[in-house]
Design an enzyme around this catalytic site. Structure first.
Site, PDB file in Angstrom:
ATOM      1  N   GLU A  58       0.822  -1.201   0.000  1.00  0.00           N
ATOM      2  CA  GLU A  58       0.000   0.000   0.000  1.00  0.00           C
ATOM      3  C   GLU A  58       0.863   1.261   0.000  1.00  0.00           C
ATOM      4  OE1 GLU A  58      -0.300  -2.529   2.019  1.00  0.00           O
ATOM      5  OE2 GLU A  58      -2.386  -3.220   2.138  1.00  0.00           O
TER       6      GLU A  58
ATOM      7  N   PRO B 148      11.321 -14.626   0.378  1.00  0.00           N
ATOM      8  CA  PRO B 148      10.170 -14.761   1.274  1.00  0.00           C
ATOM      9  C   PRO B 148       9.501 -13.418   1.544  1.00  0.00           C
ATOM     10  CG  PRO B 148      12.216 -14.927   2.513  1.00  0.00           C
ATOM     11  CD  PRO B 148      12.591 -14.901   1.062  1.00  0.00           C
ATOM     12  N   ARG B 149       8.208 -13.451   1.694  1.00  0.00           N
ATOM     13  CA  ARG B 149       7.461 -12.236   2.005  1.00  0.00           C
ATOM     14  C   ARG B 149       7.937 -11.632   3.323  1.00  0.00           C
ATOM     15  NH1 ARG B 149       4.546  -7.923   0.184  1.00  0.00           N
ATOM     16  NH2 ARG B 149       2.836  -7.383   1.583  1.00  0.00           N
TER      17      ARG B 149
ATOM     18  N   GLY C 262      13.312  -4.274   0.622  1.00  0.00           N
ATOM     19  CA  GLY C 262      13.451  -3.195  -0.344  1.00  0.00           C
ATOM     20  C   GLY C 262      14.300  -3.524  -1.556  1.00  0.00           C
TER      21      GLY C 262
ATOM     22  N   LEU D  20       2.107  -7.174 -10.280  1.00  0.00           N
ATOM     23  CA  LEU D  20       2.397  -6.054 -11.179  1.00  0.00           C
ATOM     24  C   LEU D  20       3.870  -5.695 -11.227  1.00  0.00           C
ATOM     25  CD1 LEU D  20      -0.705  -3.828 -10.368  1.00  0.00           C
ATOM     26  CD2 LEU D  20      -0.333  -5.274 -12.380  1.00  0.00           C
TER      27      LEU D  20
END
Length: 438
Positions: free
Chosen positions: A68, A271-272, A313, A340
């Site tokens: 977000e 990994p997330r 990042g 995306l």
């Protein structure tokens, strides 16, 4: 549920939050011990400001986590261009780092207050925002009610309503209406999202598309990229990104199955949640695979099987090392992750079938041939193998993915068109304020 019952329930929520306030200390401390809170800034979670409020009008923008936050960066930059101050709140340590990296000191960053009345009231008493812009699906009852009580316009942008959330709200339509009536406008990502917000009582609702499409490609440290490219050389690669529990092991199993067919194969696993890196390194190492961790600065050797992307990042770095990316939370979990970023970096996108949270983006990619959904691990292994072998098919998917993203752009301008009536009076006020000081 009747309207009266809904308002009674919201009143009880208010009192319950106030009663629970003294108990929040141990909870926040526990999160800080797990690295989920910034230990030096936990006071902000109670609404205690870490900075002084600037003079003039102030717009509050809230983005929960990394995705977000990245989505609203161009929106925030556009608002700053009008000369109006912005306070940007986020809920995670990783999203705070994104704010620092992409916006620096051009905005005020604070951690969002807990959704209980003492914290929210203290936050609003200090910052006194003139407009609140909330990103995606952040529906916090106390915050919405407190802003409503102070007549602060609230606009939900990039609005998304998942299948699960919609089913839950539909059981409590009166409660939803009592909350959503406080929103001055909802800017939804898709027609489906827009219709769901309308069903739940939101008015007016505009469909803009996804703000994530109007963001620039994820940045990269060019020096680091060239170092890794030299280490990898001409080895074939594929990546499993934004993975959740179970998907990393699956990626390692696919690597083990494919490396005989593709000598020198390097699999990149991102990994997330990088905090799981130690556990994942042990798990993958126990499978007899040689792994290096990006966070430790370990170089990729000729016999390295897995590059574990356990940093924050650097998604732009990992995606630029491959042309094939499996996007996680789509096989072992539900909802999916954002496809995306891989698409805009000319990557052939693979994912499981549980991608409800990004339904519109995947539909566009599938229709154009930029993405392929797989049923299970074996089907994913087959898809990766096929794309490694067939350069023409891989290039076709890559081109289609990038073209799809390009065609989807325009959400930022549509969102700003909705926000103009709310922002322009603040622009005039800011200019008058500066002129008065002059």
């Amino acid at each position: 549920m009747s309207e009266r019952a809904a308002r009674t329930l919201l009143t009880l929520y208010r009192y319950a939050g106030a009663a629970a306030y003294p108990l929040m200390g141990p909870y926040v401390a526990w999160r800080a011990s797990k690295g989920k809170e910034d230990k030096g800034r936990t006071r902000e979670r109670y609404g205690i400001a870490g900075q002084e409020r600037p003079d003039g009008p102030l717009i509050w923008v809230h983005a929960a986590s990394v995705g977000e936050t990245i989505a609203v960066v161009p929106l925030v930059q556009t608002i700053l261009g009008y000369g109006v101050n912005v306070i940007l709140t986020t809920g995670t340590v990783t999203s705070a780092k994104v704010v620092t990296e992409r916006l620096g000191d051009s905005v005020i960053h604070q951690y969002v207050p807990l959704d209980i009345k003492p914290a929210v009231s203290r936050f609003l008493n200090h910052w006194v925002p003139d407009l609140a812009i909330i990103a995606e699906s952040e529906i916090w009852p106390m915050t919405i009610l407190e802003l409503g009580a102070r007549n602060v316009p609230q606009v939900l942008v990039n609005g998304r309503m998942s299948d699960r959330s919609f089913a839950s709200w539909k059981k409590r339509t009166s409660l939803a209406e009592a909350l959503f009536e406080n929103l001055a406008h909802v800017v939804a990502q898709s027609e489906i999202d827009g219709e769901r917000f309308r069903t739940l009582g939101a008015r007016p609702v505009t469909v803009s598309g996804n703000l994530k499409v109007d963001t620039p490609p994820p940045p990269v440290d060019e020096k680091a990229l060239q170092v890794l490219k030299r280490q990898i050389g001409n080895r074939p690669t594929w990546a499993a990104v934004s993975t959740h529990e179970g998907e990393e092991k699956m990626a390692a199993e696919i690597h083990a199955a494919l490396r005989k067919r593709h000598p020198g194969l390097l699999s990149i696993v991102v990994p997330r949640h990088p905090a799981r890196a130690e556990e994942l390194a042990e798990q993958i190492g126990s499978m007899g695979l040689k792994l290096v961790r990006r966070s430790l600065g370990q170089p990729i050797a000729a016999d390295t099987d897995i590059l574990l992307g356990d940093t924050i990042g650097e998604m732009g770095l990992y995606l630029r090392l491959t042309e094939i990316a499996f996007v996680g939370r789509s096989l072992s979990s539900t909802g999916g992750q954002n496809p995306l970023e891989p698409a805009m970096l000319d990557t052939a996108v693979l994912a499981g079938r549980n991608v409800q949270n990004f339904r519109e983006a995947y539909k566009r990619l599938l229709d154009r041939g930029g993405a392929k959904l797989v049923r299970d691990r074996n089907m994913l292994a087959g898809a990766v193998n096929y794309l490694l072998v067939n350069e023409e098919a891989r290039r076709t998917m890559m081109t289609a993915a990038a073209a799809t993203v390009q065609d989807m752009r325009g959400a930022l301008s549509a969102t700003m068109k909705v926000l103009e009536p709310f922002i322009q009076p603040l622009v005039v006020q800011a200019r008058l304020s500066r002129a008065g000081k002059g």
